[in-house]
Motif scaffolding. Structure first.
Motif, PDB file in Angstrom:
ATOM      1  N   LEU A   4       0.845  -1.182   0.000  1.00  0.00           N
ATOM      2  CA  LEU A   4       0.000   0.000   0.000  1.00  0.00           C
ATOM      3  C   LEU A   4       0.887   1.241   0.000  1.00  0.00           C
ATOM      4  N   ALA A   5       0.722   2.092  -0.984  1.00  0.00           N
ATOM      5  CA  ALA A   5       1.470   3.349  -1.061  1.00  0.00           C
ATOM      6  C   ALA A   5       0.601   4.450  -0.457  1.00  0.00           C
ATOM      7  N   LEU A   6       1.143   5.161   0.518  1.00  0.00           N
ATOM      8  CA  LEU A   6       0.402   6.192   1.224  1.00  0.00           C
ATOM      9  C   LEU A   6       1.105   7.535   1.062  1.00  0.00           C
ATOM     10  N   ARG A   7       0.420   8.497   0.519  1.00  0.00           N
ATOM     11  CA  ARG A   7       0.986   9.841   0.350  1.00  0.00           C
ATOM     12  C   ARG A   7       0.801  10.592   1.655  1.00  0.00           C
ATOM     13  N   CYS A   8       1.900  11.042   2.252  1.00  0.00           N
ATOM     14  CA  CYS A   8       1.803  11.686   3.566  1.00  0.00           C
ATOM     15  C   CYS A   8       2.238  13.148   3.527  1.00  0.00           C
ATOM     16  N   GLY A   9       2.243  13.742   2.377  1.00  0.00           N
ATOM     17  CA  GLY A   9       2.584  15.151   2.245  1.00  0.00           C
ATOM     18  C   GLY A   9       3.337  15.394   0.950  1.00  0.00           C
ATOM     19  N   ASP A  10       3.743  16.629   0.773  1.00  0.00           N
ATOM     20  CA  ASP A  10       4.459  17.022  -0.436  1.00  0.00           C
ATOM     21  C   ASP A  10       5.549  18.027  -0.107  1.00  0.00           C
ATOM     22  N   MET A  33       6.185   9.817   0.147  1.00  0.00           N
ATOM     23  CA  MET A  33       5.449   8.552   0.272  1.00  0.00           C
ATOM     24  C   MET A  33       5.938   7.738   1.479  1.00  0.00           C
ATOM     25  N   THR A  34       5.032   6.991   2.017  1.00  0.00           N
ATOM     26  CA  THR A  34       5.351   5.953   2.976  1.00  0.00           C
ATOM     27  C   THR A  34       4.615   4.702   2.483  1.00  0.00           C
ATOM     28  N   HIS A  35       5.029   3.545   2.919  1.00  0.00           N
ATOM     29  CA  HIS A  35       4.437   2.308   2.409  1.00  0.00           C
ATOM     30  C   HIS A  35       4.090   1.361   3.550  1.00  0.00           C
ATOM     31  N   ALA A  36       3.015   0.647   3.366  1.00  0.00           N
ATOM     32  CA  ALA A  36       2.620  -0.417   4.291  1.00  0.00           C
ATOM     33  C   ALA A  36       2.568  -1.719   3.495  1.00  0.00           C
ATOM     34  N   ILE A  37       3.041  -2.777   4.113  1.00  0.00           N
ATOM     35  CA  ILE A  37       3.045  -4.096   3.481  1.00  0.00           C
ATOM     36  C   ILE A  37       2.121  -4.998   4.290  1.00  0.00           C
ATOM     37  N   ASP A  38       1.045  -5.443   3.655  1.00  0.00           N
ATOM     38  CA  ASP A  38       0.110  -6.363   4.288  1.00  0.00           C
ATOM     39  C   ASP A  38       0.530  -7.776   3.896  1.00  0.00           C
ATOM     40  N   THR A  39       1.085  -8.516   4.849  1.00  0.00           N
ATOM     41  CA  THR A  39       1.600  -9.852   4.573  1.00  0.00           C
ATOM     42  C   THR A  39       0.536 -10.938   4.669  1.00  0.00           C
ATOM     43  N   GLY A  40      -0.637 -10.567   5.142  1.00  0.00           N
ATOM     44  CA  GLY A  40      -1.664 -11.565   5.413  1.00  0.00           C
ATOM     45  C   GLY A  40      -1.647 -11.979   6.875  1.00  0.00           C
ATOM     46  N   ASP A  41      -0.462 -11.953   7.498  1.00  0.00           N
ATOM     47  CA  ASP A  41      -0.319 -12.246   8.924  1.00  0.00           C
ATOM     48  C   ASP A  41      -0.262 -10.981   9.753  1.00  0.00           C
ATOM     49  N   GLY A  42      -0.079  -9.853   9.104  1.00  0.00           N
ATOM     50  CA  GLY A  42       0.027  -8.571   9.782  1.00  0.00           C
ATOM     51  C   GLY A  42       0.442  -7.500   8.790  1.00  0.00           C
ATOM     52  N   VAL A  43       0.536  -6.287   9.280  1.00  0.00           N
ATOM     53  CA  VAL A  43       0.894  -5.157   8.429  1.00  0.00           C
ATOM     54  C   VAL A  43       2.201  -4.563   8.925  1.00  0.00           C
ATOM     55  N   LEU A  44       3.142  -4.378   8.006  1.00  0.00           N
ATOM     56  CA  LEU A  44       4.421  -3.741   8.319  1.00  0.00           C
ATOM     57  C   LEU A  44       4.407  -2.340   7.721  1.00  0.00           C
ATOM     58  N   LEU A  45       4.829  -1.359   8.509  1.00  0.00           N
ATOM     59  CA  LEU A  45       4.928   0.009   8.016  1.00  0.00           C
ATOM     60  C   LEU A  45       6.365   0.270   7.607  1.00  0.00           C
ATOM     61  N   TRP A  46       6.561   0.639   6.352  1.00  0.00           N
ATOM     62  CA  TRP A  46       7.883   0.991   5.827  1.00  0.00           C
ATOM     63  C   TRP A  46       7.861   2.499   5.676  1.00  0.00           C
ATOM     64  N   ASP A  47       8.373   3.196   6.690  1.00  0.00           N
ATOM     65  CA  ASP A  47       8.237   4.654   6.749  1.00  0.00           C
ATOM     66  C   ASP A  47       9.370   5.334   6.005  1.00  0.00           C
ATOM     67  N   THR A  48       9.070   5.818   4.804  1.00  0.00           N
ATOM     68  CA  THR A  48      10.023   6.616   4.046  1.00  0.00           C
ATOM     69  C   THR A  48       9.531   8.054   3.945  1.00  0.00           C
ATOM     70  N   GLY A  49       8.577   8.393   4.808  1.00  0.00           N
ATOM     71  CA  GLY A  49       7.944   9.702   4.765  1.00  0.00           C
ATOM     72  C   GLY A  49       8.824  10.819   5.296  1.00  0.00           C
ATOM     73  N   ILE A  50       8.280  12.006   5.276  1.00  0.00           N
ATOM     74  CA  ILE A  50       8.981  13.197   5.705  1.00  0.00           C
ATOM     75  C   ILE A  50       8.863  13.351   7.218  1.00  0.00           C
ATOM     76  N   ASN A  51       9.908  13.796   7.847  1.00  0.00           N
ATOM     77  CA  ASN A  51       9.895  14.024   9.286  1.00  0.00           C
ATOM     78  C   ASN A  51       8.996  15.210   9.592  1.00  0.00           C
ATOM     79  N   GLU A  52       8.183  15.084  10.633  1.00  0.00           N
ATOM     80  CA  GLU A  52       7.238  16.161  10.965  1.00  0.00           C
ATOM     81  C   GLU A  52       7.942  17.468  11.311  1.00  0.00           C
ATOM     82  N   ARG A  53       9.225  17.410  11.698  1.00  0.00           N
ATOM     83  CA  ARG A  53       9.957  18.655  11.974  1.00  0.00           C
ATOM     84  C   ARG A  53      10.108  19.509  10.721  1.00  0.00           C
ATOM     85  N   CYS A  54      10.012  18.910   9.550  1.00  0.00           N
ATOM     86  CA  CYS A  54      10.087  19.679   8.301  1.00  0.00           C
ATOM     87  C   CYS A  54       8.919  20.640   8.165  1.00  0.00           C
TER      88      CYS A  54
END
Length: 73
Positions: A4-10, A33-54
């Motif tokens: 799952l590709a999730l847009r978390c800002g620009d 972008m940040t990404h979530a991987i649904d394995t069927g056994d659970g969801v892993l968050l692969w956070d490549t998003g921007i730091n909120e301090r930005c």
């Protein structure tokens, strides 16, 4: 398994700076972008998003040159 590709800002900037190395007067939004991987056994968050301090102080986080070229939205 699903990815799952999730847009978390620009990062907004002048399109000419991105593509030609000089301002053109046309704005462009670069998705953060940040990404979530649904394995069927659970969801892993692969956070490549921007730091909120930005959002509060882009220059302090990425440096003054980046703060002049980009706006976090």
């Amino acid at each position: 398994m699903r990815l799952l590709a999730l847009r978390c800002g620009d990062l907004r900037t002048d399109a000419g700076v991105l593509f030609e190395g000089r301002p053109s007067g046309t704005t462009a939004d670069v998705p953060i972008m940040t990404h979530a991987i649904d394995t069927g056994d659970g969801v892993l968050l692969w956070d490549t998003g921007i730091n909120e301090r930005c959002l509060s102080d882009l220059g302090a986080y990425l440096g003054p040159m980046m703060a002049q070229a980009f706006e976090a939205v």
